[in-house]
Design an enzyme around this catalytic site. Structure first.
Site, short mmCIF file in Angstrom:
data_model
loop_
_atom_site.label_atom_id
_atom_site.label_comp_id
_atom_site.label_asym_id
_atom_site.label_seq_id
_atom_site.Cartn_x
_atom_site.Cartn_y
_atom_site.Cartn_z
N HIS A 146 0.85 -1.19 0.00
CA HIS A 146 0.00 0.00 0.00
C HIS A 146 0.88 1.24 0.00
O HIS A 146 1.76 1.37 0.84
CB HIS A 146 -0.87 -0.02 1.26
CG HIS A 146 -1.95 1.01 1.27
ND1 HIS A 146 -1.70 2.33 1.52
CD2 HIS A 146 -3.28 0.91 1.07
CE1 HIS A 146 -2.84 3.00 1.49
NE2 HIS A 146 -3.80 2.16 1.22
N ARG A 411 -1.30 -11.18 -10.03
CA ARG A 411 -2.31 -10.36 -10.71
C ARG A 411 -1.67 -9.60 -11.85
O ARG A 411 -0.55 -9.09 -11.73
CB ARG A 411 -2.97 -9.38 -9.73
CG ARG A 411 -4.06 -8.54 -10.42
CD ARG A 411 -4.84 -7.68 -9.43
NE ARG A 411 -4.08 -6.53 -8.96
CZ ARG A 411 -4.62 -5.30 -8.79
NH1 ARG A 411 -5.89 -5.09 -9.06
NH2 ARG A 411 -3.89 -4.32 -8.33
N GLU A 528 -14.23 -4.78 -12.11
CA GLU A 528 -13.88 -3.56 -11.37
C GLU A 528 -14.72 -2.35 -11.71
O GLU A 528 -14.85 -1.45 -10.88
CB GLU A 528 -12.40 -3.22 -11.62
CG GLU A 528 -11.45 -4.31 -11.18
CD GLU A 528 -10.00 -3.94 -11.43
OE1 GLU A 528 -9.45 -3.13 -10.67
OE2 GLU A 528 -9.43 -4.45 -12.41
N ASP A 568 -12.00 0.67 -7.94
CA ASP A 568 -12.22 1.26 -9.25
C ASP A 568 -13.70 1.47 -9.53
O ASP A 568 -14.08 2.42 -10.22
CB ASP A 568 -11.58 0.39 -10.33
CG ASP A 568 -10.08 0.61 -10.42
OD1 ASP A 568 -9.66 1.66 -10.94
OD2 ASP A 568 -9.32 -0.25 -9.96
N ARG A 606 -11.21 -5.19 -1.19
CA ARG A 606 -11.55 -4.05 -0.34
C ARG A 606 -10.29 -3.28 0.04
O ARG A 606 -9.22 -3.86 0.19
CB ARG A 606 -12.26 -4.51 0.93
CG ARG A 606 -13.44 -5.41 0.68
CD ARG A 606 -13.96 -6.06 1.95
NE ARG A 606 -14.62 -5.11 2.82
CZ ARG A 606 -14.38 -5.00 4.12
NH1 ARG A 606 -13.46 -5.74 4.69
NH2 ARG A 606 -15.05 -4.13 4.84
N ARG A 743 -4.70 5.44 -10.53
CA ARG A 743 -5.08 4.28 -9.75
C ARG A 743 -6.01 4.70 -8.62
O ARG A 743 -5.96 5.84 -8.14
CB ARG A 743 -3.84 3.58 -9.19
CG ARG A 743 -2.88 3.07 -10.26
CD ARG A 743 -1.87 2.12 -9.66
NE ARG A 743 -2.53 0.93 -9.17
CZ ARG A 743 -2.75 -0.16 -9.91
NH1 ARG A 743 -2.37 -0.19 -11.17
NH2 ARG A 743 -3.35 -1.21 -9.40
#
Length: 910
Positions: A146, A411, A528, A568, A606, A743
């Site tokens: 993060h 991913r 998304e 998103d 989340r 983002r």
């Protein structure tokens, strides 16, 4: 003592701890920097306090004036002082939250697993039904990197020790002289914190992020999860059902080192390096546990015999492990359990070596077999109860962590797979890029059923190419076992060809071979955007109707994971429409899974803030559509939330217990809607109206021509890319075009830092007003009281509104935003007031009116947040005016410190 009196006592104890820590911080400032700095900090604090407590506008103006004239050196020191205060206050709140969670009223859902089982039995569930569910259940928190939380381990370690000391100090049995000793040690730690640089000198690499995040996983596995699992097994045994010893319905996942979407720094080599780190941590954890187990299992054959099986096994190993027996054989003669564990420890030691030693474990199941042998011997020779102690704990850890600590998800963006396939098909002179989606899907489905290699063996594939990742995944699974990587997540999934493209690339690497019955990797679509969520049923129907893909699912045990993205979709359509479309998508997934006989596990993407799907995990689980839960749930844990949930062993224990208890309760008691079909249909209609109006209001704001300019100028988002807080670029693919290329994390980050928090509430007021004005006021009140989905939605919006502060936000706007763009702030302010008013009609008061202690806590925090926000505005103004001047580097450091401070003060930023 009443619950109210108890809550007041706990609140007073928390305030006493924070006050004492604040006083100790003041002593540190005086000792380290001199009385002058302490006086400046106190002056700033008093002006902020006067403004907040007494609405003293003169004090607010004086605070802004003082901080606008402050030198850069003092700005850095003042910022660090307030940030350090938040670090200490957060630790105190964590420590006291343990007591609060344990004392929480049963009606709130804050209950232990045992109480949940009792309640389910009271509602008619049988212990066999509960046991069947627990045995196949899996709660999987997935930690992610993060960009607003990359705290240095040096800081984390010191804060963790403060937490331990604070917990010890609050114990009733602690004598006064022991409290004094604790206070002296805390004072030393605060001095150390002050002299430690809390920010990184350079941008962290993915492996740096992995070391920071996996620290929490290691702590939870070592000192949080085992206690939860012991409670689960103990509760079931007390109710007459003994679970298999290895039953481990909670496991950790991770994205750190596997999340390539938009992050070019996550290469196959990085993924391998992170997996190696996870392996090192897992084996170290298991070795420590084996050593502790050997100390405990001191049984001697002079007192009680061991099984013939164990005795024979030890005797056989005495020749192969002469070095081990030479070291411990004489000391532990006649103690077969300790001798056996000496062999186990040696095998783990060699497993950790690179390359592994000759006697290493090839896979965790071999270690599990060795431990099961000890269990059988104990069970047959008077040690059945002993076997339920530390031995059972170690066996569950082997099941939960294996040799990989946490299961790594990989991913990547859907576009990257099509790019790789276009290059591969071009080698055969076959078109790919020009095909439409239907034609692509047919081509890929046919290819998936065949075996021809698309990539010649001699072709060198660049390490950034998507195909190279699949080769690396195969290597890691071959070396570490199937638990290390199970899922490949496809970001921005739109249609079937996005999933079939991944399947074909996996086939190229040998991970999938339908003819040979091989399916070593699950493929997970991530939906998304609002549009993709609305078509999720059609997409999944086409996917599961595709014969070769359905065969792949069958080979995976008729299980399909599907991920829904909260971030998103929120950026795309606002929080109301995002939450509602996700809820409807979950219903569609439930129905389509039943239609095809496939067990669908939903993966909830989340974030930390409400705007990115955040909020209490247990409430989110209980708010899922009826019939969706069947013992499985997977969700990301991001940023500050990781430290907040897993930073202390007791918190890890309690949060895992709450989430798992909610999973069991939701799976058993929410198989059918809680209200009749007619009522639910009426509520759906109301929610459609609310969502539609909220969507219109939100899109009317974000599509205005000057909106992007307003966002960039009124928040620190533009400076995010220059700050060393995360390895991932702030934009997908380096795009500079509007908010679409930004983002979701920096999107929420910017709004939150400036206290506008638009993604967390904007449009809600317009939506609720439209519903009320259409005559649905009574229905909305009933929905808030009786519908778990809507009740959780309202609760989360309340929390976001309480953290929103347009008084502070106006300071950003007045100082940083051009005059021609400020009309947007007027629109934001109007919608804020509308949202507060409409929520008040549902809840009967201002946000959090029923939680006065929390209200006061947030109000106190505002007194310390205000100076950080005002300083951030000042530093942004100077930076934008001066550019890369002589003080650019110092300004950048000061700005980052304010970012960290605001994040710490709000407890979440993105």
């Amino acid at each position: 003592m009443t619950l109210l009196d108890d809550a007041t006592r706990r609140d007073r104890a928390l305030r006493d701890d924070i006050r004492r820590l604040g006083s100790q911080l003041g002593d540190t400032l005086r000792r380290q920097e001199g009385q002058e700095l302490l006086d400046l900090v106190e002056q700033v604090r008093q002006l902020s306090k006067s403004f907040r407590r007494d609405d003293d506008r003169a004090a607010a103006a004086a605070l802004a004036q003082l901080l606008s004239e402050i030198g850069l050196g003092d700005a850095i020191r003042v910022t660090r002082a307030f940030t350090t205060f938040f670090y200490l206050a957060n630790v105190a709140e964590q420590v006291h939250r343990i007591e609060e969670l344990n004392a929480g009223p049963r009606a709130t859902g804050g209950r232990r697993f045992g109480a949940t089982v009792d309640r389910m039995i009271g509602r008619g569930a049988t212990i066999d039904e509960i046991a069947d569910l627990v045995e196949r259940a899996e709660l999987r928190p997935v930690v992610t990197a993060h960009p607003t939380e990359a705290s240095r381990r040096s800081v984390l370690d010191k804060l963790a020790e403060v937490a331990v000391l604070l917990g010890r100090r609050n114990e009733d049995s602690v004598a006064e002289h022991e409290q004094d000793r604790i206070d002296r040690r805390v004072q030393v730690l605060i001095d150390l914190l002050w002299q430690t640089d809390e920010i990184r000198r350079e941008k962290p690499k993915p492996v740096d992020e992995a070391r920071s995040i996996l620290w929490y996983v290691e702590q939870a596995l070592q000192r949080g999860l085992p206690e939860v699992l012991d409670d689960v097994h103990g509760t079931m045994a007390a109710n007459g059902h003994h679970l298999p010893a290895e039953t481990t319905p909670i496991r950790f996942g991770s994205w750190v080192g596997g999340d390539r979407d938009g992050n070019p720094f996550v290469t196959p080599e990085v993924t391998r390096e992170v997996v190696d780190l996870q392996r090192e941590l897992a084996i170290r954890l298991l070795r420590n546990e084996i050593q502790l187990l050997a100390r405990e299992l001191s049984m001697s054959t002079l007192v009680r015999a061991a099984s013939d099986e164990l005795e024979a096994w030890v005797d056989e190993r005495s020749h192969e492990y002469e070095d081990v027996f030479a070291r411990i054989g004489r000391v532990n003669e006649g103690e077969p359990y300790r001798l056996a564990l000496g062999v186990v420890e040696q095998r783990l030691t060699e497993t950790a070596q690179s390359p592994p030693g000759a006697r290493a474990y090839a896979e965790p199941s071999q270690l599990a077999d060795d431990l099961a042998r000890l269990d059988r011997s104990l069970g047959d020779h008077g040690g059945a109860l002993i076997a339920t102690g530390r031995l059972a704990r170690v066996r569950r850890l082997v099941s939960a962590a294996g040799f990989h600590l946490a299961t790594l998800d990989v991913r990547e963006h859907a576009r990257r797979h099509h790019e790789a396939l276009a290059r591969l098909f071009a080698l055969h002179d076959e078109p790919y890029e020009d095909l439409d989606r239907d034609a692509r899907a047919k081509l890929l489905a046919d290819e998936l059923q065949g075996r021809r290699p698309l990539a010649p063996v001699s072709t060198d594939v660049e390490q950034t190419d998507a195909l190279a990742v699949f080769h690396e995944i195969k290597h890691l699974i071959d070396r570490t076992g199937p638990g290390v990587i199970e899922s490949y997540i496809v970001s921005m999934t739109t249609d079937v060809d996005d999933l079939l493209a991944v399947a074909v690339l996996a086939r190229e690497a040998g991970l999938i071979d339908l003819r040979a019955g091989v399916a070593r990797l699950g493929i997970v679509p991530l939906f998304e955007t609002i549009g993709d969520l609305r078509t999720i049923e059609q997409t999944m129907d086409r996917l599961l109707s595709c014969a070769p893909y359905r065969e792949l699912v069958r080979l995976r045990g008729d299980r399909q994971e599907v991920m829904v993205g909260y971030s998103d979709s929120n950026k795309d359509g606002g929080i109301t429409t995002s939450q509602w479309e996700i809820h409807k998508a979950l219903r569609a997934l439930r129905d389509i899974g039943a239609r095809y006989g496939v067990q669908l596990r939903v993966f909830h993407g989340r974030g930390g803030t409400i705007g990115r799907g955040g909020g209490p995990t247990n409430e989110s689980i209980l708010g899922q559509p009826a019939g969706l839960l069947d013992g499985e749930v997977k969700s990301t844990e991001q940023g500050e939330v990781i430290a907040d949930k897993f930073g202390l062993p007791e918190l890890a224990n309690r949060n895992l217990d709450l989430a798992f208890s909610a999973l069991i309760e939701g799976s058993l008691s929410h198989r059918r809607p809680l209200v009749d079909a007619t009522t639910l249909a009426r509520w759906d209609e109301v929610m459609e109206l609310v969502s539609g109006s909220a969507f219109e209001a939100y899109r009317a704001l974000v599509t205005q021509e000057d909106f992007v300019a307003y966002f960039r100028s009124s928040t620190p988002v533009e400076e995010l890319g220059a700050l060393n807080i995360g390895s991932r670029p702030a934009r997908r693919g380096g795009s500079d075009a509007g908010i679409e290329g930004l983002r979701a994390i920096p999107w929420v980050f910017g709004w939150t830092q400036s206290r506008q928090i638009v993604p967390g509430w904007f449009g809600v007021g317009s939506g609720l007003a439209a519903g009320r004005e259409a005559g649905h006021g009574d229905s909305l009140v009933a929905m808030a009281a009786q519908w778990p989905f809507f009740r959780t939605f309202v609760s989360n919006i309340e929390m976001t509104l309480a953290k929103t502060d347009l008084e502070i936000a106006s300071h950003y706007v007045d100082r940083l935003v051009a005059e021609e763009h400020r009309h947007l702030f007027d629109q934001i302010s109007a919608e804020y007031e509308r949202t507060v008013a409409e929520l008040g009609r549902l809840t009967g008061g201002r946000p959090l009116a029923n939680l006065p202690v929390l209200q006061r806590t947030l109000a106190v925090r505002d007194r310390y947040l205000d100076p950080l926000n005002v300083l951030q505005v000042e530093l942004l103004a100077r930076s934008r005016a001066d550019g890369d001047g002589d003080q650019a580097e110092s300004r950048r450091r000061a700005l980052l410190l304010t970012v960290n401070g605001v994040a710490a003060g709000l407890r979440n930023t993105g």
